[in-house]
Design a protein around this motif. Structure first.
Motif, PDB file in Angstrom:
ATOM      1  N   GLN A 169       0.808  -1.219   0.000  1.00  0.00           N
ATOM      2  CA  GLN A 169       0.000   0.000   0.000  1.00  0.00           C
ATOM      3  C   GLN A 169       0.845   1.275   0.000  1.00  0.00           C
ATOM      4  OE1 GLN A 169      -3.358   0.023  -0.449  1.00  0.00           O
ATOM      5  NE2 GLN A 169      -2.940  -2.145  -0.784  1.00  0.00           N
ATOM      6  N   VAL A 170       2.133   1.148   0.300  1.00  0.00           N
ATOM      7  CA  VAL A 170       3.006   2.322   0.294  1.00  0.00           C
ATOM      8  C   VAL A 170       3.651   2.514  -1.076  1.00  0.00           C
ATOM      9  CG1 VAL A 170       5.047   3.410   1.322  1.00  0.00           C
ATOM     10  CG2 VAL A 170       3.462   2.092   2.760  1.00  0.00           C
ATOM     11  N   THR A 171       4.327   1.477  -1.552  1.00  0.00           N
ATOM     12  CA  THR A 171       5.097   1.591  -2.794  1.00  0.00           C
ATOM     13  C   THR A 171       4.315   1.164  -4.040  1.00  0.00           C
ATOM     14  OG1 THR A 171       5.960  -0.658  -2.599  1.00  0.00           O
ATOM     15  CG2 THR A 171       7.219   1.112  -1.522  1.00  0.00           C
ATOM     16  N   LYS A 172       3.198   0.454  -3.835  1.00  0.00           N
ATOM     17  CA  LYS A 172       2.404  -0.124  -4.935  1.00  0.00           C
ATOM     18  C   LYS A 172       3.155  -1.225  -5.683  1.00  0.00           C
ATOM     19  CE  LYS A 172      -0.513   3.019  -3.738  1.00  0.00           C
ATOM     20  NZ  LYS A 172      -1.456   2.704  -2.648  1.00  0.00           N
ATOM     21  N   LEU A 173       4.149  -1.806  -5.028  1.00  0.00           N
ATOM     22  CA  LEU A 173       4.887  -2.920  -5.604  1.00  0.00           C
ATOM     23  C   LEU A 173       4.164  -4.238  -5.343  1.00  0.00           C
ATOM     24  CD1 LEU A 173       8.566  -2.013  -4.599  1.00  0.00           C
ATOM     25  CD2 LEU A 173       7.647  -2.055  -6.920  1.00  0.00           C
ATOM     26  N   TRP A 174       4.122  -5.088  -6.378  1.00  0.00           N
ATOM     27  CA  TRP A 174       3.603  -6.437  -6.245  1.00  0.00           C
ATOM     28  C   TRP A 174       4.769  -7.404  -6.047  1.00  0.00           C
ATOM     29  CZ3 TRP A 174      -1.509  -7.914  -6.216  1.00  0.00           C
ATOM     30  CH2 TRP A 174      -2.445  -6.944  -6.582  1.00  0.00           C
ATOM     31  N   PRO A 175       4.504  -8.628  -5.577  1.00  0.00           N
ATOM     32  CA  PRO A 175       5.568  -9.638  -5.552  1.00  0.00           C
ATOM     33  C   PRO A 175       6.121  -9.846  -6.960  1.00  0.00           C
ATOM     34  CG  PRO A 175       3.647 -10.399  -4.302  1.00  0.00           C
ATOM     35  CD  PRO A 175       3.233  -9.128  -5.010  1.00  0.00           C
ATOM     36  N   ASP A 176       7.426 -10.010  -7.076  1.00  0.00           N
ATOM     37  CA  ASP A 176       8.074 -10.250  -8.369  1.00  0.00           C
ATOM     38  C   ASP A 176       7.775  -9.125  -9.354  1.00  0.00           C
ATOM     39  OD1 ASP A 176       9.730 -11.779  -9.992  1.00  0.00           O
ATOM     40  OD2 ASP A 176       8.067 -12.873 -10.901  1.00  0.00           O
ATOM     41  N   HIS A 177       7.701  -7.910  -8.844  1.00  0.00           N
ATOM     42  CA  HIS A 177       7.300  -6.761  -9.669  1.00  0.00           C
ATOM     43  C   HIS A 177       8.333  -6.460 -10.757  1.00  0.00           C
ATOM     44  CE1 HIS A 177       4.560  -3.119  -9.662  1.00  0.00           C
ATOM     45  NE2 HIS A 177       5.470  -2.792 -10.570  1.00  0.00           N
ATOM     46  N   ILE A 178       9.603  -6.586 -10.416  1.00  0.00           N
ATOM     47  CA  ILE A 178      10.685  -6.250 -11.345  1.00  0.00           C
ATOM     48  C   ILE A 178      11.437  -7.519 -11.707  1.00  0.00           C
ATOM     49  CG2 ILE A 178      12.793  -4.888 -11.654  1.00  0.00           C
ATOM     50  CD1 ILE A 178      11.711  -2.983  -9.505  1.00  0.00           C
ATOM     51  N   SER A 179      11.677  -7.735 -12.990  1.00  0.00           N
ATOM     52  CA  SER A 179      12.404  -8.932 -13.409  1.00  0.00           C
ATOM     53  C   SER A 179      13.861  -8.832 -12.970  1.00  0.00           C
ATOM     54  CB  SER A 179      12.330  -9.098 -14.925  1.00  0.00           C
ATOM     55  OG  SER A 179      13.128  -8.123 -15.577  1.00  0.00           O
ATOM     56  N   ARG A 180      14.494  -9.979 -12.818  1.00  0.00           N
ATOM     57  CA  ARG A 180      15.903 -10.004 -12.424  1.00  0.00           C
ATOM     58  C   ARG A 180      16.770  -9.299 -13.453  1.00  0.00           C
ATOM     59  NH1 ARG A 180      16.605 -16.310 -10.385  1.00  0.00           N
ATOM     60  NH2 ARG A 180      15.176 -16.183  -8.604  1.00  0.00           N
ATOM     61  N   GLU A 181      16.421  -9.443 -14.714  1.00  0.00           N
ATOM     62  CA  GLU A 181      17.221  -8.841 -15.771  1.00  0.00           C
ATOM     63  C   GLU A 181      17.159  -7.320 -15.713  1.00  0.00           C
ATOM     64  OE1 GLU A 181      18.060  -9.683 -20.418  1.00  0.00           O
ATOM     65  OE2 GLU A 181      15.959  -9.607 -19.797  1.00  0.00           O
ATOM     66  N   VAL A 182      15.949  -6.757 -15.561  1.00  0.00           N
ATOM     67  CA  VAL A 182      15.823  -5.306 -15.465  1.00  0.00           C
ATOM     68  C   VAL A 182      16.552  -4.799 -14.226  1.00  0.00           C
ATOM     69  CG1 VAL A 182      14.196  -3.422 -15.042  1.00  0.00           C
ATOM     70  CG2 VAL A 182      13.699  -5.111 -16.809  1.00  0.00           C
TER      71      VAL A 182
END
Length: 254
Positions: A169-182
């Motif tokens: 609710q703070v960052t709006k990040l989901w689990p696994d939001h960013i790929s390892r490559e990025v």
């Protein structure tokens, strides 16, 4: 910005720039903007900046931006990304296998009203440091280079505030939001375009990459992901200079 284009990075960048500049800012996610839900959030005392993250465009937004509350001192900041990369991200998360027409049509509606349109590739490059001063300037925030560097570091180390398969609710990040490559490109300071996955993010499905480049030629060429030549109908466009130093006189053709 549309899904998988770096809109969550942008949301947090705006939030953290206000915090760094010591300007009060309340931040929200709204799936659909209305006169009522925006007015409610703008009615606080003392007045504060209201930051809203959203994705879709709805037909009633025409009036909202022309005559409604969103027409008053409102800034629209947008993100965009190579559609081949969006599709690859969709597939990684098992959301979708393709890009619907509405995805691009809604983006174009937002672009008409955007005060700043930021490339996903620039958010990844050098932790987005080149973007932050432009963003701060557009928002009227007084921040130094050193302050931008601190915000860039905070953005690179963002994490979710709780566990579980739900959005933070703070960052709006989901689990696994960013790929390892990025994350690797961001953290190691690699040049976007220096690896095959960024030159053609949908490298495992060149046929659909070709479909995207042809079907959405206006979008892809407008942002420089392909050259826009009607004869350039490949999964990749080698007319576009990249860090790979591809032969500029060659172009994959259908």
């Amino acid at each position: 910005g549309a899904e998988r284009t770096g809109s969550t990075w942008l949301y947090n960048a705006v939030r953290l720039l206000h915090r760094t500049a010591k300007v009060p800012c309340d931040s929200y996610w709204l799936g659909e903007l209305t006169e009522a839900n925006l007015s409610e959030r703008l009615a606080g005392h003392p007045p504060v900046v209201v930051l809203v993250k959203t994705h879709e465009w709805h037909s009633q937004y025409q009036d909202l931006f022309a005559r409604g509350v969103a027409s008053r001192n409102c800034k629209v900041v947008l993100t965009h990304r190579d559609l081949r990369g969006v599709c690859a991200s969709y597939r990684r998360l098992k959301w979708e296998i393709g890009i619907p027409d509405a995805y691009v049509a809604e983006h174009m509606q937002w672009k008409q009203r955007a005060d700043l349109d930021v490339a996903f590739e620039d958010l990844v490059r050098n932790k987005g440091l080149s973007v932050l001063p432009k963003l701060a300037s557009e928002l009227g925030l007084s921040v130094s280079r050193a302050m931008c560097e601190e915000v860039a570091q905070d953005l690179a180390s963002l994490s979710r505030s709780h566990l579980g398969n739900v959005v933070c609710q703070v960052t709006k990040l989901w689990p696994d939001h960013i790929s390892r490559e990025v994350a690797r490109y961001r953290d190691e300071g690699l040049a976007v375009g220096s690896g095959i996955s960024f030159a053609n993010p949908l490298v495992q499905d060149p046929d659909y990459a070709r479909v995207l480049n042809i079907r959405f030629r206006e979008y892809q060429s407008m942002y420089g992901y392909i050259c826009g030549n009607p004869e350039c109908n490949g999964a990749t466009c080698t007319h576009i200079p990249t860090a790979n130093d591809i032969d500029p006189n060659a172009c994959e053709k259908k």
